[in-house]
Scaffold this motif. Structure first.
Motif, short mmCIF file in Angstrom:
data_model
loop_
_atom_site.label_atom_id
_atom_site.label_comp_id
_atom_site.label_asym_id
_atom_site.label_seq_id
_atom_site.Cartn_x
_atom_site.Cartn_y
_atom_site.Cartn_z
N ALA A 31 49.51 35.88 38.05
CA ALA A 31 48.15 35.19 37.50
C ALA A 31 47.32 36.06 37.42
CB ALA A 31 47.17 34.53 39.15
N TRP A 32 47.43 36.74 37.92
CA TRP A 32 47.07 38.30 37.11
C TRP A 32 47.36 38.84 35.71
CZ3 TRP A 32 48.34 43.59 37.08
CH2 TRP A 32 47.68 44.54 36.96
N LEU A 33 48.32 38.79 35.84
CA LEU A 33 49.30 39.19 33.68
C LEU A 33 47.92 38.11 33.24
CD1 LEU A 33 52.32 40.34 35.02
CD2 LEU A 33 50.48 42.02 34.41
N ASN A 37 42.32 38.46 35.98
CA ASN A 37 41.22 38.23 37.27
C ASN A 37 41.42 38.86 38.40
OD1 ASN A 37 39.14 37.48 38.88
ND2 ASN A 37 38.39 34.91 37.70
N ILE A 38 41.12 39.54 39.34
CA ILE A 38 41.86 39.85 40.63
C ILE A 38 41.56 38.64 41.74
CG2 ILE A 38 41.69 41.07 42.34
CD1 ILE A 38 41.57 43.60 40.29
N PRO A 39 39.74 38.24 42.34
CA PRO A 39 39.94 37.35 42.82
C PRO A 39 40.90 36.52 42.56
CG PRO A 39 37.71 38.21 41.71
CD PRO A 39 39.13 39.06 40.96
N ALA A 40 40.86 35.28 41.39
CA ALA A 40 42.05 34.06 40.84
C ALA A 40 43.21 34.74 41.30
CB ALA A 40 41.16 34.10 39.40
N ALA A 41 44.09 36.00 41.06
CA ALA A 41 45.11 35.94 41.22
C ALA A 41 45.40 35.66 42.70
CB ALA A 41 45.05 37.22 40.37
#
Length: 73
Positions: A31-33, A37-41
């Motif tokens: 998800a981050w890649l 978006n770190i919070p969403a990941a």
């Protein structure tokens, strides 16, 4: 003498949690890649941990519960 207490952390529980954390880490990384978006990941990874823990709990059989197999009739 008192009887020994059952273990607090069984091998089955350790396996379920380990597999759930691995799945959550993979989902969070992907998800981050995908969106950077770190919070969403983090939210995606935590959601995957919870859902995969339930799935692995249902998938990995509890050896202490034989579900009636081998019981005398």
């Amino acid at each position: 003498m008192s009887s020994p207490q059952p273990p607090l952390f069984t091998l089955r529980l350790a396996l379920i949690l380990l597999l759930a954390l691995v799945c959550g880490g993979i989902v969070g990384l992907l998800a981050w890649l995908a969106g950077d978006n770190i919070p969403a990941a983090i939210l995606a990874g935590l959601t995957a941990v919870g859902l995969s823990a339930i799935a692995f709990h249902n998938l990995i059989e509890d050896p202490s519960n034989d579900h009636g197999r081998g019981a005398p009739s």
